[in-house]
Design a protein around this motif. Structure first.
Motif, PDB file in Angstrom:
ATOM      1  N   ASN A  33      33.058  47.404  37.370  1.00 33.04           N
ATOM      2  CA  ASN A  33      33.587  46.320  37.758  1.00 33.04           C
ATOM      3  C   ASN A  33      32.628  45.939  39.285  1.00 33.04           C
ATOM      4  OD1 ASN A  33      34.995  44.495  39.134  1.00 33.04           O
ATOM      5  ND2 ASN A  33      36.754  45.957  39.827  1.00 33.04           N
TER       6      ASN A  33
ATOM      7  N   GLY B  23      32.296  42.969  40.540  1.00 33.95           N
ATOM      8  CA  GLY B  23      32.967  42.252  41.393  1.00 33.95           C
ATOM      9  C   GLY B  23      31.953  41.004  42.266  1.00 33.95           C
TER      10      GLY B  23
ATOM     11  N   THR C 168      36.964  41.352  35.474  1.00 34.08           N
ATOM     12  CA  THR C 168      37.986  41.683  36.281  1.00 34.08           C
ATOM     13  C   THR C 168      39.396  41.193  35.917  1.00 34.08           C
ATOM     14  OG1 THR C 168      36.688  41.716  38.352  1.00 34.08           O
ATOM     15  CG2 THR C 168      39.008  41.972  38.837  1.00 34.08           C
TER      16      THR C 168
ATOM     17  N   GLU D 126      41.114  34.917  37.635  1.00 30.69           N
ATOM     18  CA  GLU D 126      41.888  36.215  38.543  1.00 30.69           C
ATOM     19  C   GLU D 126      43.080  35.723  39.008  1.00 30.69           C
ATOM     20  OE1 GLU D 126      38.762  39.137  40.667  1.00 30.69           O
ATOM     21  OE2 GLU D 126      38.487  37.349  41.464  1.00 30.69           O
TER      22      GLU D 126
END
Length: 427
Positions: free
Chosen positions: A299, A301, A259, A219
């Motif tokens: 997503n 997460g 992501t 990320e």
């Protein structure tokens, strides 16, 4: 082993129940606060500002917390960082002293290959000369461990640290050692359109670290790309985007990777335009497959802790929740019991509040004994300490001092001091 240099605090108070202190208006509490003389009573009539009971309470509590013996350097660093933050409002000289000791521990941890749990540097509590010295002495191989500290140095003192930090990042990239967030901070300080940023944007994605060892940084690399892809030439945005996609393909599938892929894809499309993005993917089978296989995934997460709603606790006010709370894991039990304690106190039922806070602090002992690196137990201790202090700072301090572990004691005591420093009132 990291060497911990403890403060030798002159006249440090060992307890708040020593002789010569005046009992507060709460007779049921054993904690006492000092009698503070006004400036007019000082010998020689020196016109110095009177120290209020609230400020005295905060200063003594900070001194007690940092005087506790802590064997874990990470815990010591956490306590020093919190203590420096609290002391900055009441005793700036002490805050500086605590920050200097904290920076020494922070530096030692990084040089030992450990990532500090908190950073005095990123909190902006270190002077620029010390920040420059830190950056110059940072080994390139330790840049990932010191990344947060490096960001703090670049952000707080760019004039002193930007050039040496840029050289450290160069040396790290030569060894395929990644620090994408620090690199992003340096690029922002250098300027998005500067030659340095253009050159290092390309270099960052041509010298990516081992994906099997650095997958957790997916990320961060995606954020670096997204932040600057629009400021570089389209040919470079296309080349580096495909390089990053290829790297992401080698990382084990996870919500974090998904992501990151979506972030990079969106940034590429924005930088290249819809048609340019489509053409880029058509030239790279790996990137094309990766993007299309991820596009339909939700997503997921990271699981988020929803926290404890005080409003919900207030809705239950009047009904004893103790039996339900006993079945919860220790961290959740501590948080919820503290929320119900706060709600009961605000509702006027101090006896019920006391029972809830008894449960909350007992749960803290249990949670601390079983804490892991993945669970931020210190944050739970701080949250409970602050909740208790909002309803009775003296009682909260007494509870904090009774926690079994000295690190937990210090964290909870500083949470109480922070609340008093904020509202200036001892309850």
């Amino acid at each position: 082993m990291v060497v911990i240099k403890r403060l030798a605090l002159a006249g440090a108070v060992i307890g708040l129940s020593l002789g010569g202190w005046a009992q507060t208006s709460s007779p049921q509490l054993s904690v006492k606060i000092p009698v503070v003389k006004s400036a007019g009573n000082l010998e020689g009539g020196t016109k110095t500002a009177a120290i209020t009971p609230g400020r005295k309470f905060v200063m003594d509590t900070v001194n007690m917390a940092v005087a506790l013996p802590l064997s874990d350097p990470q815990d010591r660093l956490r306590v020093l960082s919190s203590a420096a933050s609290v002391a900055s409002t009441t005793d700036p000289a002490l805050a500086q002293k605590l920050s200097r000791e904290g920076l020494e521990i922070e530096t030692e941890l990084i040089q030992a290959g450990q990532k500090p749990v908190v950073s005095l540097m990123s909190a902006g509590r270190v002077d620029c000369n010390a920040a420059q010295q830190f950056v110059e002495n940072l080994p390139p191989a330790s840049v990932p461990q010191g990344e947060q500290s490096l960001i703090g140095a670049i952000t707080s003192c760019p004039k002193q640290t930007l050039d040496p930090a840029s050289r450290k990042l160069d040396a790290a990239m030569e060894k395929n050692v990644g620090a994408p967030r620090a690199l992003m901070a340096a690029m922002e300080a250098q300027g998005a359109t500067s030659p340095w940023t253009q050159e290092h944007f390309e270099k960052a994605f041509s010298s990516l670290p081992d994906p099997k060892e650095s997958g957790a940084a997916a990320e961060d690399f995606a954020a670096l790309y997204s932040n600057d892809a629009g400021a570089v030439k389209k040919t470079l945005a296309r080349k580096t985007g495909l390089q990053l996609m290829s790297w992401l393909a080698k990382i084990d599938d996870s919500p974090l990777r998904s992501t990151a892929i979506r972030t990079v894809g969106s940034a590429m499309e924005q930088a290249l335009g819809a048609e340019g993005y489509r053409q880029a993917l058509e030239t790279d089978a790996v990137a094309n497959t990766l993007v299309h296989s991820t596009s339909n995934l939700q997503n997921m997460g990271q699981p988020q802790n929803p926290g404890v709603s005080v409003l919900a606790a207030m809705e239950d006010n009047g009904s004893d929740q103790s039996d339900r709370l006993r079945d919860l894991p220790a961290p959740e039990r501590a948080r919820e019991a503290a929320a119900h304690g706060f709600a009961s106190a605000k509702g006027g039922d101090k006896q019920q509040a006391g029972q809830y806070f008894d449960m909350a602090f007992a749960a803290l002992d249990e949670a601390w004994d079983s804490r892991t690196a993945e669970n931020d137990t210190a944050a739970v201790v701080q949250e409970v300490g602050e909740a208790a202090a909002q309803t009775g700072s003296l009682d909260a301090l007494e509870r904090a001092q009774k926690l079994r572990d000295s690190s937990a004691q210090a964290i909870a005591m500083l949470a109480v001091a922070r609340v008093v420093a904020s509202n200036g009132v001892i309850q």
